[in-house]
Scaffold this motif. Structure first.
Motif, PDB file in Angstrom:
ATOM      1  N   GLU A 103      12.051  -7.051 -10.544  1.00 48.69           N
ATOM      2  CA  GLU A 103      12.853  -7.356 -11.445  1.00 48.69           C
ATOM      3  C   GLU A 103      13.671  -9.093 -11.211  1.00 48.69           C
ATOM      4  O   GLU A 103      13.244  -9.809 -12.474  1.00 48.69           O
ATOM      5  CB  GLU A 103      14.652  -7.478 -11.198  1.00 48.69           C
ATOM      6  N   LEU A 104      12.632  -9.973 -10.481  1.00 49.03           N
ATOM      7  CA  LEU A 104      13.050 -10.875 -10.376  1.00 49.03           C
ATOM      8  C   LEU A 104      12.603 -12.042 -11.576  1.00 49.03           C
ATOM      9  O   LEU A 104      13.074 -12.730 -11.845  1.00 49.03           O
ATOM     10  CB  LEU A 104      12.020 -11.162  -8.975  1.00 49.03           C
ATOM     11  N   PRO A 113      19.989  -6.169  -4.358  1.00 48.07           N
ATOM     12  CA  PRO A 113      21.327  -6.849  -3.996  1.00 48.07           C
ATOM     13  C   PRO A 113      21.712  -7.739  -4.727  1.00 48.07           C
ATOM     14  O   PRO A 113      21.519  -8.602  -5.871  1.00 48.07           O
ATOM     15  CB  PRO A 113      19.781  -7.808  -3.008  1.00 48.07           C
ATOM     16  N   GLY A 114      22.870  -7.769  -4.567  1.00 51.31           N
ATOM     17  CA  GLY A 114      23.466  -9.568  -4.532  1.00 51.31           C
ATOM     18  C   GLY A 114      23.450  -9.910  -4.419  1.00 51.31           C
ATOM     19  O   GLY A 114      22.912 -10.587  -3.302  1.00 51.31           O
ATOM     20  N   GLY A 115      24.403 -11.349  -4.675  1.00 51.30           N
ATOM     21  CA  GLY A 115      24.160 -13.043  -3.482  1.00 51.30           C
ATOM     22  C   GLY A 115      24.848 -12.992  -1.753  1.00 51.30           C
ATOM     23  O   GLY A 115      25.307 -11.318  -2.387  1.00 51.30           O
ATOM     24  N   GLU A 119      22.923  -8.241  -8.396  1.00 53.78           N
ATOM     25  CA  GLU A 119      21.873  -6.842  -8.262  1.00 53.78           C
ATOM     26  C   GLU A 119      20.419  -7.379  -8.549  1.00 53.78           C
ATOM     27  O   GLU A 119      19.983  -6.457  -8.341  1.00 53.78           O
ATOM     28  CB  GLU A 119      22.648  -6.747  -8.151  1.00 53.78           C
ATOM     29  N   TYR A 120      20.149  -8.574  -9.670  1.00 56.64           N
ATOM     30  CA  TYR A 120      18.840  -8.111 -10.036  1.00 56.64           C
ATOM     31  C   TYR A 120      17.810  -9.038  -9.199  1.00 56.64           C
ATOM     32  O   TYR A 120      17.415  -9.945  -9.589  1.00 56.64           O
ATOM     33  CB  TYR A 120      18.857  -8.106 -11.789  1.00 56.64           C
ATOM     34  N   SER A 142      21.125  -4.402 -20.368  1.00 59.42           N
ATOM     35  CA  SER A 142      20.993  -4.674 -22.069  1.00 59.42           C
ATOM     36  C   SER A 142      20.245  -6.029 -22.155  1.00 59.42           C
ATOM     37  O   SER A 142      19.011  -5.544 -22.760  1.00 59.42           O
ATOM     38  CB  SER A 142      21.575  -4.683 -23.375  1.00 59.42           C
ATOM     39  N   ALA A 143      20.535  -7.210 -21.891  1.00 59.03           N
ATOM     40  CA  ALA A 143      19.787  -8.180 -22.229  1.00 59.03           C
ATOM     41  C   ALA A 143      18.608  -8.089 -20.447  1.00 59.03           C
ATOM     42  O   ALA A 143      17.532  -8.551 -21.268  1.00 59.03           O
ATOM     43  CB  ALA A 143      20.612  -9.547 -20.568  1.00 59.03           C
ATOM     44  N   MET A 144      18.604  -7.817 -19.611  1.00 58.56           N
ATOM     45  CA  MET A 144      17.587  -7.497 -18.951  1.00 58.56           C
ATOM     46  C   MET A 144      16.505  -5.950 -19.520  1.00 58.56           C
ATOM     47  O   MET A 144      15.282  -6.825 -19.576  1.00 58.56           O
ATOM     48  CB  MET A 144      17.876  -6.682 -17.662  1.00 58.56           C
TER      49      MET A 144
END
Length: 500
Positions: A284-285, A395-397, A278-279, A243-245
């Motif tokens: 998305e960056l 992706p994640g870290g 993952e964002y 929701s924040a994104m």
């Protein structure tokens, strides 16, 4: 002029400037391109290797506030550059030295420059002695202050006037600037400005946010103790992130303090943080970086330690966005807050060992796909994600795979969910006993950061030593909620690569 007839030519490897440097003027102009930012209160040493004096390792170190420690700092700097250069490639034969410091605020610029020059002469002399002790010739030693440079080694008034020589501005046309631009290199502002952008908000907002953080602890503990336990708490963090994104993508610049506090506490869980990591797809960056910066600035006194996860996320997305200079500065700040924060350590090592960010993306996309397939096959077989990487997946870290708690199926109307898990019960670089991510050096290979020694940049031995913290506006201290982890020590001095 102290420069000899030979020119200094950075080698034609990625991240190096494909241009010949013909003396101190070019050397002063080159500095922000080498580091990716404009240094301040810094010692910078650039190793020169081989008969052609190709650019080698680059280190940046904070100028210690106490002159009594300058001799020791000089010896450590010389030893560090030599050791890192030998580990990466070969020993430097010569070195370029820069001492960068602007006049104190309120001091007239002309007088302030002369004061800086006089103040730093003993440090320049100590560095010269230290490198001579390592059998490395000091080719040039410059003082850079308020847009001008002076040579500590030259006394000729014709070539090195007492008032200094202007440094060519980055926006002015020059062969060096053109070559750097062609190579995709550009300074990202000053290091001081990058760090200042991470400072917590001041009054009156900090008081409101602090109360929200104090109040958020007990409900989060109840979430963890509830029927769904940790899994339910992570899913709640996941929902708040989505929701924040969405709100920040639509133009929002802040969240209410209650959701902000819950997100910050949820990101302390490695599984929640990896959902956030993952964002990281190209579209998305920009939004993700705005959100992480916002959360960092809401880690107000005495909750500054909560900023380590969003700082690591900001560094991860900065790296993916092609801004490794910011990534390194932010990772160093995260490790000042928490020297043992494993994801920050391993991102740091991956960045500096030459592993391409895209390689990590491919790994975490695959891990996310595997996790979602496991969850989807049990709950919603028709929603199975396609196998392999996908440009729409986040992706994640960077991490290694291991068993992860069941994750949710893709959300309708939302961006695809979650990839790598780190920490207890998850896959990721900071789970106990985790192996390093693919392609980067084993922790401790060069001693950094866990051992307090720097890793090496993709193209040259590089390191940075940071002083703890930076100034920020703070509210009067109040006791934190006992349910929230206590603030961590800032005494850690981290060595960080700055490129090369």
């Amino acid at each position: 002029m102290t420069a000899d007839d030979r020119t200094t030519k950075p080698s034609s490897r990625p991240g190096h400037l494909p241009v010949r440097l013909r003396g101190p003027a070019d050397m002063a102009e080159m500095l922000p391109y080498l580091l990716g930012f404009f240094p301040d209160d810094s010692i910078v040493a650039v190793g020169l290797q081989g008969p052609a004096l190709d650019q080698g390792g680059v280190i940046r170190i904070d100028i210690p506030a106490d002159p009594e420690s300058w001799e020791r700092t000089a010896e450590e700097s010389a030893r560090l550059l030599v050791e890192l250069s030998e580990q990466r490639d070969r020993r430097p034969v010569q070195v370029l030295l820069y001492l960068c410091r602007d006049p104190a605020d309120g001091t007239p610029v002309s007088e302030g420059r002369q004061a800086v020059l006089a103040e730093l002469r003993p440090l320049a002399a100590a560095l010269t002695r230290a490198f001579q002790g390592e059998q490395v010739i000091v080719k040039e030693s410059l003082c850079v202050s308020a847009g001008r440079w002076w040579s500590f080694l030259c006394t000729g008034v014709d070539c090195c006037p007492p008032d200094g020589t202007p440094v060519r501005a980055a926006h002015e046309p020059s062969p060096l600037a053109a070559a750097a631009t062609f190579a995709g290199l550009a300074p990202r502002g000053s290091r001081k400005a990058i760090v200042a952008g991470l400072a917590p908000v001041g009054p009156p907002l900090c008081e409101v946010q602090r109360r929200a953080l104090e109040d958020a602890g007990p409900p989060f503990i109840r979430e963890l103790a509830g029927p769904g336990g940790r899994h339910t708490a992570v899913e709640r963090t996941d929902e708040l992130l989505a929701s924040a994104m969405a709100e920040f993508r639509s133009g929002a610049r802040e969240l209410d303090t209650r959701r902000t506090a819950r997100l910050l506490i949820g990101l302390q869980d490695k599984l929640g943080r990896d959902r956030a990591a993952e964002y990281a797809e190209p579209h998305e960056l920009a939004t993700a970086q705005k959100l992480w910066r916002y959360l960092i600035q809401r880690c107000v006194d005495p909750f500054e330690h909560l900023a380590a996860p969003p700082m690591t996320l900001l560094a991860w997305t900065s790296w993916l966005a092609g801004d490794p200079a910011t990534a390194r500065v932010v990772l160093a700040r995260a490790l000042e807050l928490d020297a043992g924060y494993t994801l920050a350590q391993l991102l740091y090592e991956s960045l500096n060992s030459g592993l391409a960010a895209e390689a990590l993306l491919q790994v975490v996309r695959s891990e996310r796909s595997t996790r979602l397939r496991g969850a989807g096959s049990r709950r919603h077989p028709e929603l199975l994600p396609p196998a392999g990487p996908s440009g729409a997946e986040r992706p994640g870290g960077p991490s290694r795979a291991s068993a992860a708690p069941p994750g949710p199926p893709p959300r309708s109307g939302a961006e695809p969910t979650k990839a790598v898990r780190a920490g207890q019960g998850g896959s990721g670089p900071d789970r106990a006993g985790a192996e390093p991510g693919p392609g980067h050096a084993e922790p401790g290979e060069d001693g950094s950061p866990g051992g307090g020694r720097s890793t090496i940049s993709p193209d040259a031995a590089s390191a940075e030593v940071r002083r703890p913290g930076g100034e920020h506006r703070s509210c009067p201290p109040r006791a934190a909620s006992p349910r929230i982890p206590r603030p961590r020590s800032r005494a850690f001095r981290h060595q960080q690569s700055t490129g090369g």
